[in-house]
Design an enzyme around this catalytic site. Structure first.
Site, PDB file in Angstrom:
ATOM      1  CG  ASP A  53      -1.685   0.960   1.203  1.00 26.05           C
ATOM      2  OD1 ASP A  53      -3.017   0.984   0.394  1.00 26.05           O
ATOM      3  OD2 ASP A  53      -2.220   1.331   2.376  1.00 26.05           O
TER       4      ASP A  53
ATOM      5  CD  GLU B 250      -2.311   2.687  -3.830  1.00 29.66           C
ATOM      6  OE1 GLU B 250      -3.056   3.208  -3.797  1.00 29.66           O
ATOM      7  OE2 GLU B 250      -1.696   2.487  -2.420  1.00 29.66           O
TER       8      GLU B 250
HETATM    9  C1  GLC Z   1      -4.049   3.401  -0.555  1.00 27.37           C
HETATM   10  C2  GLC Z   1      -5.509   2.264  -0.337  1.00 27.37           C
HETATM   11  C3  GLC Z   1      -6.405   2.815  -0.292  1.00 27.37           C
HETATM   12  C4  GLC Z   1      -6.227   3.140   1.658  1.00 27.37           C
HETATM   13  C5  GLC Z   1      -5.258   4.093   1.472  1.00 27.37           C
HETATM   14  C6  GLC Z   1      -4.567   4.389   2.663  1.00 27.37           C
HETATM   15  O1  GLC Z   1      -3.812   3.541  -1.643  1.00 27.37           O
HETATM   16  O2  GLC Z   1      -5.559   1.669  -1.765  1.00 27.37           O
HETATM   17  O3  GLC Z   1      -8.051   2.138  -0.126  1.00 27.37           O
HETATM   18  O4  GLC Z   1      -7.671   3.722   1.007  1.00 27.37           O
HETATM   19  O5  GLC Z   1      -4.405   3.046   0.516  1.00 27.37           O
HETATM   20  O6  GLC Z   1      -4.246   3.101   2.860  1.00 27.37           O
END
Ligand code: GLC
Length: 521
Positions: free
Chosen positions: A224, A271
Site C-alpha cells: 500500500d 501501489e
Molecule cells: C491505498 C488504498 C486505499 C487506502 C489508502 C490508505 O491507496 O488502496 O484504499 O485508503 O491506501 O491506506
C-alpha cells in the site's frame, strides 16, 4: 532462509507442471499471471453479518479457478477498527473477527494452492490504526517504547508543522494530541498515524509481518502507498507535498532481499500512486526493488485511442529499457468501476480484450468479469470517508433477494446489474461478460505471444488501437475500436475472441466499440 520451504503448495494435477516455476526457469510466474483483486468485505458473506468473509472467498475458489485467473490479491482482512475499512490495521498478524480467524486464512491459502491459485495479501506499511498497540503505547508517555515509531512534532496547536494535507479529510495531515502537547502525522485519516521508517525497530517489526505471512504460505504482497514509506518530513510552510526519498528505495531493496529468499518466488507489487510513468519505473530499481508496480495513468485515461496510445507508449519507453515488467489495471476498490467510467457495456467488454491483450501483468477487480457498474449509494448508506462506496458494492452471485449472500441486506447496496446479470445468470448465458472473460483468459493462457510475448504497434485507422504480440512460432493481433463506427482492417485472419457476442468469424470489419483478438492466417 527457512520460511520458503514451509509453504504448503499442493497444486492440482495438470496445473502443476505448467505452473511450477522450475519448468520456466527464465520466466517468473508473476510475469505470465493474471491477478484478481478481492475486496473481502464485498465478496461473499457466509455468516449473515452483511460483510464478506474469508470463508466466502474459500467457497468461491472453484469459480475463480474456472474463470482462469492465476493469483488472488486480498485487500486487508486484518484486525481493524475499520475507519478506512481495513487499511487502518490494529494487528497485522491476526484476522479481524468480521472475516474469520487465522485458521480460515491458512485454509484459504492452502485450498487456493490446491486450485492452482496463488495468494497475495495486502501489506500496509505507511501507517497503522490509532488503536494499534504501538500507537496506544506511543501516545501514553514521552518515554514509551514505541514513542518514536510515529512522527511527532512540537509546536503551536493552531499551526500544523507543515502544509501537507490528509488524503480524505481535506484538512491538515497533522492532528494535535492535546495530552502530549504535540502534533502527529497522518497522510490519510487521523485514525491512521504514519509510521516512521527511519526508526530501525519499525523496519524490523514490519519485516516480521512480511515473514509471518510468507511463513503462513502466501505468495506475495500488494504494498500500500509504498512510494511514501521512507519519506522525509520537512517542517515549514513552503514545503512541497510528500515525495519519495532515497530511504524508500533502500527499504525496497531490503524488502526485496527478504522476499527473494523464499523458495516460492513471492512477488512484491507496489501501489506507486504517482501519475508519472517515469517515476513509477524508478521503483523497480535495477531489478532489485519492486517486482511489479501499479501504473495508474492508463486507468485514468478516457475512452480515446490517442490518449491510450500515449499511455501505452510511455510504458514501453520507460519500462522496457530497464527490463521492468509492466502492470495494467482498469478498476479497483479506490476508483469508479471502468464500466461506469466508460459508460457502456460494449466499451467495458472491449476493455477486457484491451487489458488482457497488453504486454504485462493484468489485474482484474472482482466483479469486473461480470461487467459490474458502480452501485448508486443513497446519502444515508454512505460509509467511506473517501467517497469510494460505489465500486465496493457486494458481488451478486445468484438471484435475489440475497444473491447468494447469507443476508439480503449487505453493508452496501447491490450494484445495478444484481437483478439482471448475477453470476449464476451469466453462467447460463454464453454471450455474457463472464463467458467473454473466461474465453479471453483461456486464450491468453494458451498463447505464448499473449502471455509474455513482444509488443509492436500495427498501422490502423484513427480511433482504432492495433498491435501484435509475438513469441517464437506464435503471433496474435489485437484490435480495439474505440469509435462508434464500424472500421475495416486489412489482412487474412481467423477470429480468436471478439468482445461482441454477435461475432462468430472475422469478416474484415470491426464493429463499433468492439475489440478482437485475431490469429494471422
Ligand atoms: C491505498 C488504498 C486505499 C487506502 C489508502 C490508505 O491507496 O488502496 O484504499 O485508503 O491506501 O491506506
Amino acid at each position: 532462509m527457512s520460511g520458503g520451504a514451509m509453504t504448503d503448495t499442493t497444486w492440482t494435477p495438470g496445473e502443476a507442471a505448467a505452473r511450477d516455476p522450475r519448468n520456466h526457469p527464465d520466466l517468473p510466474w508473476w510475469k505470465s499471471a493474471v491477478i484478481y483483486q478481492i475486496y473481502p468485505r464485498s465478496f461473499l458473506d457466509t455468516d449473515g453479518d452483511g460483510v464478506g468473509d474469508l470463508e466466502g472467498i474459500r467457497r468461491r475458489l472453484p469459480y475463480l479457478a474456472e474463470l482462469g485467473v492465476d493469483a488472488l490479491w486480498l485487500s486487508p482482512f486484518y484486525r481493524s477498527p475499520m475507519a478506512d475499512f481495513g487499511y487502518d490495521v490494529s494487528d497485522h498478524c491476526d484476522v479481524d473477527p468480521l472475516f474469520g480467524d487465522l485458521d480460515n486464512a491458512r485454509r484459504l491459502v492452502r485450498e487456493a494452492h490446491e486450485h492452482g491459485l496463488r495468494v497475495l495479501v495486502d501489506f500496509v506499511p505507511c501507517h497503522t490504526s490509532d488503536l494499534h498497540d504501538w500507537f496506544v503505547d506511543a501516545r501514553s508517555s514521552p518515554d514509551a517504547t514505541h514513542r518514536d515509531w510515529y512522527v511527532w512534532r512540537d509546536g503551536d496547536p493552531s499551526t500544523p508543522p507543515n502544509r501537507w494535507m490528509s488524503a480524505f479529510t481535506g484538512g491538515p495531515a497533522w492532528t494535535w494530541d492535546g495530552a502530549n502537547g504535540k502534533w502527529y502525522l497522518h497522510l490519510f485519516l487521523p485514525e491512521q498515524p504514519d509510521l516512521d521508517w527511519h526508526h530501525p525497530e519499525v523496519v524490523d517489526a514490519m519485516f516480521d509481518v512480511l515473514k509471518f505471512w510468507l511463513d503462513l504460505g502466501v505468495d506475495g504482497f500488494r504494498v500500500d502507498v509504498v512510494h511514501l514509506i521512507g519519506k522525509d518530513v520537512p517542517d515549514g510552510h513552503d514545503v512541497p507535498d510528500p515525495e519519495p526519498a532515497p530511504l524508500t528505495h533502500e527499504l525496497l531493496r531490503r524488502m526485496r532481499t527478504l522476499v527473494d529468499a523464499y523458495a516460492c518466488e513471492p512477488v512484491l507489487v507496489g501501489e506507486v500512486y504517482i501519475m508519472s510513468t517515469r517515476a513509477v519505473a524508478s521503483f523497480y530499481g535495477r531489478g532489485d526493488e519492486l517486482h511489479l508496480a501499479f501504473n495508474f495513468p492508463p486507468l485514468y485515461a478516457p475512452w480515446d485511442a490517442a490518449a491510450w496510445r500515449k499511455r501505452i507508449d510511455r510504458v514501453v519507453e520507460e519500462l522496457d529499457p530497464i527490463g521492468a515488467w509492466p502492470t495494467w489495471v482498469l478498476s479497483n476498490h479506490d476508483n469508479t468501476r471502468h464500466r461506469s467510467r466508460y459508460g457502456s457495456a460494449e466499451k467495458a467488454r472491449a476493455a477486457a480484450l484491451l487489458l488482457l491483450g497488453l504486454r504485462g501483468t493484468p489485474f482484474l477487480y472482482a466483479g469486473e468479469e461480470l461487467g459490474l457498474s458502480n452501485a448508486v449509494i443513497p446519502a444515508d448508506r454512505r460509509v467511506d470517508p473517501g467517497g469510494r462506496d460505489g465500486c465496493r458494492a457486494p458481488i451478486p452471485w445468484s438471484a435475489g433477494p440475497d444473491h447468494g449472500w447469507a443476508t439480503a441486506n449487505p453493508w452496501l447496496p447491490w450494484p445495478p446489474e444484481a437483478d439482471t446479470a448475477d453470476a449464476a445468470a451469466q453462467e447460463a448465458d454464453p454471450g455474457s461478460f463472464l463467458h467473454l472473460y473466461r474465453r479471453a483468459l483461456a486464450a491468453r493462457r494458451r498463447s505464448p505471444a499473449l502471455r509474455d510475448g513482444a509488443f509492436g504497434w500495427l498501422r490502423s485507422r484513427a480511433g482504432v488501437l492495433a498491435w501484435e504480440r509475438t513469441a517464437p512460432g506464435d503471433r496474435r493481433v489485437v484490435l480495439v475500436n474505440m469509435t462508434g463506427k464500424a472500421v475495416t482492417f486489412p489482412g487474412a485472419f481467423t477470429l480468436l475472441v471478439s468482445s461482441s457476442p454477435a461475432d462468430t468469424t472475422w469478416s474484415g470489419t470491426l464493429g463499433p466499440w468492439t475489440a478482437v483478438w485475431l490469429i494471422p492466417a
